[in-house]
Design an enzyme around this catalytic site. Structure first.
Site, PDB file in Angstrom:
ATOM      1  N   SER A 113      -1.056   1.082   2.179  1.00 44.54           N
ATOM      2  CA  SER A 113      -0.786  -0.258   1.652  1.00 44.54           C
ATOM      3  C   SER A 113       0.672  -0.457   1.264  1.00 44.54           C
ATOM      4  CB  SER A 113      -1.693  -0.542   0.451  1.00 44.54           C
ATOM      5  OG  SER A 113      -1.454   0.383  -0.606  1.00 44.54           O
ATOM      6  N   ASP A 114       1.234   0.500   0.494  1.00 42.41           N
ATOM      7  CA  ASP A 114       2.611   0.285   0.046  1.00 42.41           C
ATOM      8  C   ASP A 114       3.612   0.480   1.180  1.00 42.41           C
ATOM      9  OD1 ASP A 114       2.118   3.017   0.081  1.00 42.41           O
ATOM     10  OD2 ASP A 114       2.919   3.410  -1.903  1.00 42.41           O
ATOM     11  N   CYS A 115       3.250   1.257   2.207  1.00 46.92           N
ATOM     12  CA  CYS A 115       4.137   1.408   3.354  1.00 46.92           C
ATOM     13  C   CYS A 115       4.171   0.125   4.178  1.00 46.92           C
ATOM     14  CB  CYS A 115       3.693   2.586   4.221  1.00 46.92           C
ATOM     15  SG  CYS A 115       3.782   4.171   3.376  1.00 46.92           S
TER      16      CYS A 115
END
Length: 724
Positions: A453-455
């Site tokens: 998700s954060d990537c």
């Protein structure tokens, strides 16, 4: 015999191979493969690059730069050095080491599969183990900064011996003594018991059951393995296959010798079933619950009367999933642990002449990294996307990207980001229980191919920023930018937070059956503040560039995420980080995301409390220093030294929150500038990352991306404070 023998093991930790002959091939969409050139002619034809020399610890011959007199000139100096480390395809290479439980899997898996290492690789792995032995007792821990454990000491000792290390060498004799003082290898935790059983220096009866039949349960059951956290289930799939067939390496002189060396009792007299729950005290982070012990007892009873047709059906089921994982990731696999377990399974079933065997042998090298202290196995096949995303944003926000001499570097970075975006879902999508990947950016490379998700958020931000520059080509289309948003919108959990790879699938009760003993919070996905904030910032910035796409859904998602973030604030005022260390790291992301919805120091109690907490932890030298032990305990633990990367995180956080006092910011900037070396670089300090509560991991590119970012932001922010 050890693997083809080792004609000349290192005599001491400084006894290295000829480092002028190592080359890093880094021009294949982010893959990192180290080669050792045997002839002078090869060396002439393939000269060492600056990034070769830097990562090997050799003199880069980079010139001293004019001493920086202000934050912006320091930031420019930093990138003047760092852009020399950019790979030909546009990304930045880097070590992703630190865990000490990975080399044993690499070496034992290679041995059991009948593969081999090059002589220089064996030499440098042994040297790395010598360099990373605990200076006090000679053992090894779970990670490079941790105390010696039975797991680390037993498994790394075995790895060294398989590679040809002499058991009477002072380093390994000392390690063996420490292992014996810890009670010997009978007390290694579950993953250690597994690897040693596979090698035939531990008995399978000493393992708690890992039956493949769990995958035959109905999907709707709350305990079905597809509901487990993805790293856990991908490890236990091949682990259950190998347990199910009870494979063990054939007896050989090295096996018989190890049986004598790693135990304090006679191997043939050990009561193996009594060792299933025997875990060395220093290794144990998550003790067995009564529920886990009960279930292990039930499964052990089942093992004594397992029905052969059912076992065969279960083995076929998990083997198909092993093959699906290999094909979905081009044989990279999710991470190094399931990589080596899958490799062994494919070797046993498909054989050494198969395509799968050959591909695993090739891709195994993607995890083998040479540094100044030797060769290690990395925590994934790299952190390529993660690193390029941060430096790209730093260059644009600081204005450094607009300098003529930096434009080519930014274009190359954008080209790599373009290639890295995943364009489709996996081939084996539903049957492998995968989350959608179309439009995502991964943690490392497109080939590895997992949504994080954060990537996705940081990759999207980097592309939006770089494509906003007047000179860059617009390589990533609006449709593909929207695809990234589509992925993120599928990942929000019911309470507004975002986990790492996929939605939370299982109940928290599953954590009561965590079998790994050394890691915490590994059974299901969890909401993470740093994942949630990356999505918030990406969606907020996306709206500025493409304002009408799914706007109502983006705004609703953001509101729920902010509500989660408010509730996740720690009682001390910060946010607890699970992937970096820890309050410093997560609070930086949190304050950035809050600022983008109008919550800053002067308008938000959440922001004010966080800033006040950070300022309370600033040291007299202007910096911050937080220990990885924070992640183990859940409370702030001071590091013995101030850390330049954490100082950059803290000051970035304060500036995002529009902290009104210049003193703390000026103090942090001074420390970052004072630590800068004459060539513009910064020295490597303590480990920056963490995972699963207990294991630290290096992000060595952070000392460039976040310092440059902090300095560039400070140049502008301090001017604004002065003007106001």
């Amino acid at each position: 015999m050890p693997m083809n023998g080792l004609s000349k093991p290192p005599l001491n930790a400084d006894d290295s191979t000829d480092y002028s002959r190592w080359r890093l091939k880094a021009d294949d969409n982010g893959r990192h493969i180290w080669h050792y050139l045997k002839t002078d002619e090869e060396c002439v034809a393939w000269p060492q690059t600056t990034y070769d020399k830097y990562w090997l610890g050799l003199d880069t011959n980079m010139p001293s730069l004019p001493r920086a007199t202000d934050p912006m000139s320091a930031a420019r100096n930093g990138f003047e050095f760092y852009k020399a480390l950019q790979a030909p395809d546009g990304h930045w290479c880097g070590e992703y080491g630190g865990p000490m439980f990975l080399i044993p899997g690499l070496v034992i898996g290679t041995y059991v599969a009948g593969m081999s290492f090059e002589e220089e690789e064996k030499f440098e792995i042994i040297r790395y183990l010598m360099n990373r032995a605990n200076p006090d007792d000679g053992g090894w821990g779970l990670h490079v900064e941790g105390p010696s454990t039975a797991f680390g000491t037993a498994l790394n000792y075995v790895a060294a011996r398989l590679l040809g290390a002499d058991p009477d060498h002072p380093v390994f004799a000392k390690a063996r003594k420490t292992l014996h003082n810890l009670g010997g290898a009978t007390g290694v935790p579950a993953w250690g018991k597994f690897w040693l059983s596979l090698l035939n220096v531990y008995d399978w009866d000493g393992n708690n059951p890992i039956p493949p039949e769990l995958w035959l349960l109905p999907d709707w059951l709350p305990i079905h393995p597809h509901r487990w956290w993805i790293h856990t289930r991908q490890v236990y799939i091949p682990m259950s296959y190998l347990y199910g067939i009870r494979h063990r390496a054939p007896e050989a002189p090295i096996i018989l010798a190890l049986r004598k060396e790693i135990y304090i009792e006679n191997y043939d007299t050990i009561d193996w079933p009594q060792q299933r729950n025997n875990i060395c005290k220093i290794d144990l982070y998550v003790p067995h619950t009564s529920l886990l012990n009960f279930l292990n007892g039930v499964l052990a009873s089942y093992e004594s009367c397992a029905i052969p047709p059912v076992r065969r059906h279960a083995l076929n089921r998990v083997y198909k999933m092993i093959c699906d994982e290999d094909e979905n990731t081009s044989y990279q696999c999710l991470g190094p642990v399931n990589k080596m377990m899958n490799l062994v399974c494919r070797a046993l079933v498909d054989g050494p002449d198969s395509h799968a065997y050959k591909m695993h042998e090739i891709k195994r090298k993607d995890f083998m990294w040479v540094g100044p202290d030797g060769m290690r196995m990395t925590g994934t096949n790299g952190s390529q996307l993660w690193d390029i995303a941060f430096i790209s944003q730093a260059l644009v926000e600081s204005g450094i990207a607009m300098a003529e001499e930096n434009k080519a570097s930014c274009i190359k970075a954008l080209e790599w980001l373009d290639e890295c975006q995943i364009r489709d879902d996996p081939v084996h999508y539903k049957e492998a229980y995968r989350h959608t990947t179309k439009g995502a950016w991964p943690f490392s490379t497109r080939e590895q191919g997992y949504t994080v998700s954060d990537c996705v958020g940081e990759g999207l931000k980097a592309v939006l920023y770089l494509q906003s520059l007047p000179y860059t080509p617009k390589l990533v289309s609006e449709r593909r930018l929207c695809d990234a948003v589509d992925v993120m919108l599928t990942m929000q959990n019911s309470n507004g937070g975002f986990a790492s790879y996929e939605l939370i699938r299982g109940p928290s009760l599953l954590e009561h059956i965590n079998p790994a003993e050394v890691f915490g919070n590994i059974m299901i996905e969890y909401n993470y503040p740093e994942c949630t904030t990356s999505v918030i910032t990406a969606l907020s910035i996306f709206k500025k560039y493409i304002p009408n796409y799914r706007r109502k859904e983006i705004e609703a998602t953001t509101r729920r995420a902010i509500d989660y973030l408010h509730k996740a604030q720690h009682r001390n005022g910060a946010w607890f980080g699970n992937w970096g260390i820890s309050f410093t790291y997560a609070t930086m992301f949190a304050l950035e995301s809050l600022s983008l919805v109008g919550e800053v120091y002067s308008t938000s109690d959440y922001s004010k409390r966080a800033c006040d907490f950070l300022v309370s932890k600033q040291r007299d030298d202007g910096g911050w220093g937080e220990s990885y032990k924070t992640c183990e305990t859940g409370e702030w633990v001071e590091h013995e030294n101030t850390q330049v990367v954490q100082t950059a995180w803290a000051v970035i956080a304060l500036m995002h929150a529009k902290y009104p006092q210049k003193g703390p910011i000026e103090g942090a900037v001074k420390l970052i500038m004072d630590r800068q070396l004459p060539d513009g670089s910064w020295a490597q300090e303590a480990v920056e990352g963490i995972f699963n509560k207990t294991c630290s991991i290096f992000y060595p590119n952070f000392k460039f991306s976040f310092t440059i970012w902090a300095l560039g932001m400070a140049a502008q922010y301090l001017t604004q404070l002065k003007d106001n």
